[in-house]
Design a protein around this motif. Structure first.
Motif, PDB file in Angstrom:
ATOM      1  N   PRO A 286       0.829  -1.205   0.000  1.00 26.47           N
ATOM      2  CA  PRO A 286       0.000   0.000   0.000  1.00 26.47           C
ATOM      3  C   PRO A 286       0.863   1.255   0.000  1.00 26.47           C
ATOM      4  CG  PRO A 286       0.195  -0.837   2.223  1.00 26.47           C
ATOM      5  CD  PRO A 286       0.911  -1.827   1.336  1.00 26.47           C
ATOM      6  N   PHE A 287       0.233   2.397  -0.054  1.00 29.55           N
ATOM      7  CA  PHE A 287       0.953   3.653   0.084  1.00 29.55           C
ATOM      8  C   PHE A 287       1.261   3.916   1.559  1.00 29.55           C
ATOM      9  CE2 PHE A 287      -1.168   4.655  -4.001  1.00 29.55           C
ATOM     10  CZ  PHE A 287      -0.041   4.975  -4.733  1.00 29.55           C
ATOM     11  N   MET A 288       2.344   4.625   1.794  1.00 30.63           N
ATOM     12  CA  MET A 288       2.743   5.000   3.146  1.00 30.63           C
ATOM     13  C   MET A 288       3.080   6.484   3.152  1.00 30.63           C
ATOM     14  SD  MET A 288       3.516   4.782   6.294  1.00 30.63           S
ATOM     15  CE  MET A 288       2.975   3.083   6.444  1.00 30.63           C
ATOM     16  N   ALA A 289       2.543   7.210   4.104  1.00 35.98           N
ATOM     17  CA  ALA A 289       2.764   8.653   4.152  1.00 35.98           C
ATOM     18  C   ALA A 289       3.795   9.066   5.180  1.00 35.98           C
ATOM     19  CB  ALA A 289       1.444   9.367   4.441  1.00 35.98           C
ATOM     20  N   GLU A 290       4.226   8.130   6.051  1.00 33.60           N
ATOM     21  CA  GLU A 290       5.185   8.479   7.089  1.00 33.60           C
ATOM     22  C   GLU A 290       6.612   8.428   6.555  1.00 33.60           C
ATOM     23  OE1 GLU A 290       4.605   6.969  11.155  1.00 33.60           O
ATOM     24  OE2 GLU A 290       2.982   5.777  10.299  1.00 33.60           O
ATOM     25  N   THR A 291       7.465   9.268   7.121  1.00 37.17           N
ATOM     26  CA  THR A 291       8.883   9.206   6.816  1.00 37.17           C
ATOM     27  C   THR A 291       9.638   8.738   8.056  1.00 37.17           C
ATOM     28  OG1 THR A 291       9.207  11.524   7.416  1.00 37.17           O
ATOM     29  CG2 THR A 291       8.755  11.039   5.094  1.00 37.17           C
ATOM     30  N   ILE A 292      10.862   8.268   7.852  1.00 40.48           N
ATOM     31  CA  ILE A 292      11.701   7.830   8.961  1.00 40.48           C
ATOM     32  C   ILE A 292      13.080   8.437   8.775  1.00 40.48           C
ATOM     33  CG2 ILE A 292      10.475   5.681   9.398  1.00 40.48           C
ATOM     34  CD1 ILE A 292      12.466   4.227   7.679  1.00 40.48           C
ATOM     35  N   ASP A 293      13.835   8.487   9.865  1.00 44.39           N
ATOM     36  CA  ASP A 293      15.215   8.936   9.758  1.00 44.39           C
ATOM     37  C   ASP A 293      16.127   7.843  10.279  1.00 44.39           C
ATOM     38  OD1 ASP A 293      15.324   9.069  12.558  1.00 44.39           O
ATOM     39  OD2 ASP A 293      14.748  11.179  12.568  1.00 44.39           O
ATOM     40  N   GLU A 294      17.412   8.096  10.267  1.00 44.87           N
ATOM     41  CA  GLU A 294      18.363   7.042  10.595  1.00 44.87           C
ATOM     42  C   GLU A 294      18.291   6.606  12.048  1.00 44.87           C
ATOM     43  OE1 GLU A 294      22.609   8.893  11.090  1.00 44.87           O
ATOM     44  OE2 GLU A 294      21.509   9.964   9.535  1.00 44.87           O
ATOM     45  N   THR A 295      17.657   7.385  12.890  1.00 49.94           N
ATOM     46  CA  THR A 295      17.523   6.992  14.288  1.00 49.94           C
ATOM     47  C   THR A 295      16.233   6.226  14.537  1.00 49.94           C
ATOM     48  OG1 THR A 295      16.400   9.047  14.915  1.00 49.94           O
ATOM     49  CG2 THR A 295      18.812   9.026  14.995  1.00 49.94           C
ATOM     50  N   GLY A 296      15.424   6.073  13.499  1.00 51.45           N
ATOM     51  CA  GLY A 296      14.101   5.481  13.686  1.00 51.45           C
ATOM     52  C   GLY A 296      14.000   4.059  13.205  1.00 51.45           C
ATOM     53  N   ALA A 300      10.786   2.090  11.824  1.00 53.95           N
ATOM     54  CA  ALA A 300      10.762   1.638  10.436  1.00 53.95           C
ATOM     55  C   ALA A 300      10.239   0.213  10.327  1.00 53.95           C
ATOM     56  CB  ALA A 300      12.168   1.715   9.832  1.00 53.95           C
ATOM     57  N   LEU A 301      10.575  -0.605  11.305  1.00 55.17           N
ATOM     58  CA  LEU A 301      10.190  -2.009  11.231  1.00 55.17           C
ATOM     59  C   LEU A 301       8.696  -2.214  11.422  1.00 55.17           C
ATOM     60  CD1 LEU A 301      13.170  -3.580  13.198  1.00 55.17           C
ATOM     61  CD2 LEU A 301      12.813  -3.536  10.728  1.00 55.17           C
ATOM     62  N   ARG A 302       8.010  -1.222  11.980  1.00 53.60           N
ATOM     63  CA  ARG A 302       6.570  -1.390  12.141  1.00 53.60           C
ATOM     64  C   ARG A 302       5.803  -0.856  10.935  1.00 53.60           C
ATOM     65  NH1 ARG A 302       4.192   3.406  12.959  1.00 53.60           N
ATOM     66  NH2 ARG A 302       5.480   5.119  13.740  1.00 53.60           N
ATOM     67  N   LEU A 303       6.483  -0.128  10.061  1.00 52.91           N
ATOM     68  CA  LEU A 303       5.816   0.487   8.919  1.00 52.91           C
ATOM     69  C   LEU A 303       5.774  -0.452   7.732  1.00 52.91           C
ATOM     70  CD1 LEU A 303       7.437   4.043   9.043  1.00 52.91           C
ATOM     71  CD2 LEU A 303       5.255   3.319  10.025  1.00 52.91           C
ATOM     72  N   THR A 304       4.792  -0.249   6.886  1.00 52.64           N
ATOM     73  CA  THR A 304       4.717  -0.966   5.626  1.00 52.64           C
ATOM     74  C   THR A 304       4.359   0.038   4.538  1.00 52.64           C
ATOM     75  OG1 THR A 304       2.359  -1.471   5.940  1.00 52.64           O
ATOM     76  CG2 THR A 304       3.956  -3.125   6.704  1.00 52.64           C
ATOM     77  N   GLY A 305       4.606  -0.343   3.309  1.00 53.09           N
ATOM     78  CA  GLY A 305       4.140   0.472   2.197  1.00 53.09           C
ATOM     79  C   GLY A 305       5.232   1.252   1.497  1.00 53.09           C
ATOM     80  N   VAL A 306       4.809   2.032   0.532  1.00 47.74           N
ATOM     81  CA  VAL A 306       5.722   2.769  -0.334  1.00 47.74           C
ATOM     82  C   VAL A 306       5.402   4.250  -0.268  1.00 47.74           C
ATOM     83  CG1 VAL A 306       4.242   2.436  -2.393  1.00 47.74           C
ATOM     84  CG2 VAL A 306       6.694   2.880  -2.668  1.00 47.74           C
TER      85      VAL A 306
END
Length: 332
Positions: A286-296, A300-306
């Protein structure tokens, strides 16, 4: 208009293995090339494709080392190639084209992650050069064999890390902006997705379809060697003694599970007639609207999508033009 990232309900999921997704599929008489095929996810992909009957060629910088790594998989050919060396890419492609074989499956799996700043002989930043530009050139040079297959697939192994950054079209090689390893990695993984989208749009009339994917986070691949060990422990990726923690629901997978989405994109009849899609867990993401940074990393592992910027046709066209200019070739 963005791609339509709609699930196809494949019947597989995060815990599925490569052997499960290819069950019943016969690849006898099919040819495959798998970059990065001598270790980790690439090796499991090679093992699975060979077991289904495909003829597999693995490019490698160190041929003897790659042959040793693959010696338990009968019949794999290992040929020299370095993704940071344009001349070696051209030589590899010429050698394959000289065989007269069609190329049915091209899996662009080789990659590096979050390394200190390094540049190739052309001055290109090493992550962008290895993960994207080298594969762009390889795919272009192999185009006659792909078109001859009468139904080929090109699979770009991307990552959830594409959420770290879009492609900076004004300064992709960090010539004017400060270098940040995770930003460089994210840019290169976004480029993998955009390349699949751009290739699919240009190649579908010739019967060539392209896909990109996130395979999962696999501690056993060695890709994360530049990530501090304590970061991986804190994120719950490895235990205090360094053992991998397996939890497919959090994208923490075995190599066999990680290779499943690669193999599914390369071979599943469920994807016939489709292309340009980003996949994960053996289905369209699915689409993903959240961004992550190198400390996250744990987030990141809980997110899915593009991320939408990675499946935007305008960005794909811009990357295509940039890649042709940087590599110095016209492709499709």
């Amino acid at each position: 208009m963005l791609t339509r990232q709609e699930r196809v309900n494949s019947g597989f999921g995060a815990a599925s293995t490569a052997a499960q997704v290819i069950a019943g599929i016969d690849l006898t008489g099919r040819s495959a090339i798998v970059t990065g095929g001598c270790s980790g996810l690439g090796r499991e992909t090679v093992r699975t494709l060979r077991a289904a009957g495909a003829e597999v060629v693995v490019p490698a910088r160190d041929v003897p080392r790659a042959q040793r790594a693959l010696d338990t998989i009968e019949g794999v050919q290992v040929w020299p190639m370095d993704l940071l060396d344009p001349a070696s890419i051209d030589a590899f492609a010429r050698r394959f084209l000289a065989t007269g074989r069609a190329l049915h499956l091209l899996v662009n799996s080789a990659g590096i992650m979050a390394n200190p700043l390094a540049r190739d002989a052309r001055g290109f930043e090493s992550q962008f050069a290895t993960n994207h530009l080298g594969h762009f050139q390889l795919t272009a040079r192999l185009w006659p064999a792909l078109a001859a297959a009468g139904g080929a697939r090109v699979v770009q192994v991307s990552s959830l890390g594409h959420r770290y950054a879009p492609v900076d079209f004004d300064d992709p090689n960090f010539e004017r902006r400060p270098y940040a390893p995770y930003v460089g990695y994210g840019q290169s993984k976004t480029a993998n997705i955009l390349f699949a989208l751009g290739l699919d749009e240009r190649a579908r009339e010739a019967g060539v379809r392209a896909f990109s994917l996130h395979p999962g986070s696999i501690a056993e691949t060695g890709l994360g060697k530049f990530i501090p060990r304590q970061n991986l422990v804190d994120a719950g990726v490895i235990s205090a003694d360094g053992s991998p923690i397996l939890d497919p629901a959090r994208q923490l997978k075995t190599p066999q599970q990680g290779a499943a989405t690669i193999v599914w994109c390369a071979t599943s009849p469920t994807l016939d007639g489709l292309g340009g899609l980003y996949c994960e867990n053996c289905d369209v993401a699915p689409f993903m609207a959240e961004t992550i940074d190198e400390t996250g990393l744990s987030d990141a592992l809980r997110l899915t999508g593009v991320m939408p910027y990675a499946v935007d046709p305008a960005n794909a066209d811009q990357l295509w033009t940039l890649s042709e200019r940087l590599v110095g070739l016209s492709f499709l």
